[in-house]
Motif scaffolding. Structure first.
Motif, short mmCIF file in Angstrom:
data_model
loop_
_atom_site.label_atom_id
_atom_site.label_comp_id
_atom_site.label_asym_id
_atom_site.label_seq_id
_atom_site.Cartn_x
_atom_site.Cartn_y
_atom_site.Cartn_z
N CYS A 161 0.82 -1.22 0.00
CA CYS A 161 0.00 0.00 0.00
C CYS A 161 0.86 1.27 0.00
O CYS A 161 0.52 2.26 0.65
CB CYS A 161 -0.93 0.00 1.21
SG CYS A 161 -2.01 -1.45 1.30
N GLY A 162 1.96 1.24 -0.73
CA GLY A 162 2.87 2.37 -0.76
C GLY A 162 2.59 3.32 -1.92
O GLY A 162 1.44 3.49 -2.36
N THR A 211 -1.00 3.81 -4.06
CA THR A 211 -1.80 5.00 -3.74
C THR A 211 -1.79 6.06 -4.83
O THR A 211 -2.82 6.68 -5.11
CB THR A 211 -1.32 5.63 -2.42
OG1 THR A 211 0.06 5.98 -2.54
CG2 THR A 211 -1.50 4.68 -1.26
N ASN A 255 -0.89 -4.93 3.78
CA ASN A 255 0.38 -4.24 4.00
C ASN A 255 0.94 -4.76 5.32
O ASN A 255 0.18 -5.09 6.23
CB ASN A 255 0.19 -2.73 4.07
CG ASN A 255 1.50 -1.99 3.84
OD1 ASN A 255 1.93 -1.83 2.69
ND2 ASN A 255 2.15 -1.54 4.89
N THR A 285 2.49 -3.26 7.64
CA THR A 285 2.34 -2.34 8.77
C THR A 285 0.89 -1.87 8.80
O THR A 285 0.34 -1.45 7.79
CB THR A 285 3.28 -1.14 8.64
OG1 THR A 285 3.03 -0.45 7.41
CG2 THR A 285 4.74 -1.60 8.67
N LYS A 334 -0.42 1.91 7.63
CA LYS A 334 -0.50 2.11 6.18
C LYS A 334 -1.63 1.27 5.58
O LYS A 334 -2.34 1.73 4.66
CB LYS A 334 0.83 1.78 5.53
CG LYS A 334 0.90 2.15 4.05
CD LYS A 334 2.28 1.91 3.48
CE LYS A 334 3.25 2.97 3.94
NZ LYS A 334 4.58 2.86 3.26
N GLU A 337 -4.90 3.05 6.46
CA GLU A 337 -5.05 4.29 5.69
C GLU A 337 -5.48 4.00 4.26
O GLU A 337 -6.37 4.66 3.71
CB GLU A 337 -3.74 5.07 5.71
CG GLU A 337 -3.79 6.39 4.96
CD GLU A 337 -2.46 7.13 4.97
OE1 GLU A 337 -2.41 8.25 4.44
OE2 GLU A 337 -1.46 6.58 5.51
N PHE A 338 -4.85 3.00 3.64
CA PHE A 338 -5.19 2.67 2.26
C PHE A 338 -6.59 2.06 2.18
O PHE A 338 -7.34 2.31 1.24
CB PHE A 338 -4.15 1.73 1.66
CG PHE A 338 -4.31 1.51 0.17
CD1 PHE A 338 -4.15 2.56 -0.72
CD2 PHE A 338 -4.63 0.26 -0.33
CE1 PHE A 338 -4.31 2.37 -2.09
CE2 PHE A 338 -4.78 0.05 -1.69
CZ PHE A 338 -4.62 1.10 -2.57
N LYS A 352 10.34 11.76 -2.20
CA LYS A 352 9.52 10.70 -1.60
C LYS A 352 10.08 9.32 -1.91
O LYS A 352 9.93 8.38 -1.12
CB LYS A 352 8.07 10.80 -2.09
CG LYS A 352 7.88 10.64 -3.59
CD LYS A 352 6.44 10.88 -3.99
CE LYS A 352 6.27 10.82 -5.51
NZ LYS A 352 4.88 11.13 -5.91
N THR A 369 12.15 5.94 0.88
CA THR A 369 11.91 4.51 1.00
C THR A 369 13.25 3.81 1.24
O THR A 369 14.13 3.82 0.39
CB THR A 369 11.23 3.94 -0.25
OG1 THR A 369 11.94 4.40 -1.41
CG2 THR A 369 9.81 4.43 -0.34
#
Length: 332
Positions: free
Chosen positions: A11-12, A16, A37, A39, A42, A45-46, A164, A168
């Motif tokens: 979901c990175g 997104t 995901n 974590t 994340k 959130e997704f 961004k 990572t």
């Protein structure tokens, strides 16, 4: 035709910012039914972003979900090999983000592993669908510049630590061969092969100008295609004071210049023969529509595992053999 029940692993940034905006427009073709995901913040959130679908933290749980028939893998590149194998073994169709694997050996392994499986196997190389590069190929086929004989592609785009992508960790630690060069440069190799056919030979140099963004950030490849068109691909991720993305194709009767993957100029002795601007990049939508047609209608995918393997083989072989120079001048 009914929509495809889709699961997403990872979901990175890709999920997104690249996939979700397109999938929203293709609700008649794809229904996201589960995501994963490792974590929870994340994942949660997704999940909320895409409408509150169920999420899990272990992708193996998602593979057991009968409400998922196809899966997008949008993970760090070094995870592609094992996760893709597990997806295929679970009987799901798979769309794995480019490049196919972290190195040539894993890519070859995955290519061979996937051959017996009847599901759709696709790599998310959207530049195989990019309208600008298809237009360049069309203009060449129409004879607008005569026979092409040389290509120059300069990508001078600085990656800084506040980017961004530089945030990572797996990119900075380069858990895949080539770091930012292969992560982005695989697009350029795919586009070159789309426009000019197979790349058969070449030599390269590579450098690390800014070690903070990885072991290699500067790459120049001189190559030859199967049709004996010669070219130079420059990918520089740490230039200072210059920013450029230009493709130049020289033909015997004219030239084609592509600026920023958006504007095309065809020129000859009489001046500018054609000028076109592509305001919208439709390549992401096109690749998902191709994935859909492959699953529902049995169409052969454009961006196959075999094409992705060849793309990666070209780029990583060039990197692995870089800086093997021959003496040109006389010895002192």
């Amino acid at each position: 035709m009914k929509s495809i029940k889709l699961g997403i692993i990872g979901c990175g940034i890709a999920a997104t910012e690249l996939h979700w905006p397109v999938l929203q427009k293709l609700r008649d073709k794809f229904q996201i039914t589960a995501i994963c995901n490792n974590t929870e913040p994340k994942a949660k959130e997704f999940s909320e972003l895409v409408g509150g679908v169920p999420y899990v933290l272990d992708y193996r749980e998602l593979l057991q979900n009968p409400d998922v028939e196809a899966i997008i893998i949008a993970l760090p590149i070094y995870l592609n090999n094992q996760v893709t194998k597990d997806v295929l073994s679970a009987g799901k169709h798979v769309f794995v983000e480019k490049p196919l694997a972290a190195n040539i050996e894993e890519a070859r392994d995955l290519l061979e592993f996937g051959q017996p499986f009847p599901q759709v196997k696709m790599v998310g190389e959207n530049w195989y669908f990019h309208p600008v590069f298809h237009r360049v190929k069309e203009l060449i086929a129409e004879g607008r510049i005569g026979d092409p004989y040389a290509i120059f592609w300069d990508i001078f785009q600085r990656v800084t630590l506040d980017s961004k992508y530089a945030q990572t960790k797996w990119r900075i630690e380069q858990k895949h061969r080539g770091g930012f060069i292969s992560d982005g440069g695989i697009h350029n190799i795919a586009a070159l092969r789309l426009m000019f056919g197979r790349i058969t030979a070449g030599n390269a140099f590579s450098k690390s100008i800014n070690p903070a963004i990885g072991e290699v950030d500067t790459f120049s490849l001189q190559f030859e295609t199967k049709n004996r068109v010669h070219g130079v691909l420059n990918i520089f991720r740490s230039p200072n004071g210059v920013s450029k993305n230009q493709l130049l194709v020289l033909g015997k009767q004219g030239s084609i210049a592509v600026e920023a993957n958006k504007r095309i100029f065809v020129k000859n002795e009489q001046g500018t023969d054609l000028e076109e601007t592509f305001e919208e990049d439709t390549s992401y939508r096109s690749e998902f529509e191709d994935f859909y047609q492959a699953i529902r209608n049995g169409k052969e995918v454009v961006s196959s595992f075999s094409k992705a393997y060849e793309d990666l083989h070209v780029l990583l072989t060039a990197l692995d053999s870089a800086n093997q120079f021959h003496q040109l001048g006389p010895q002192d």
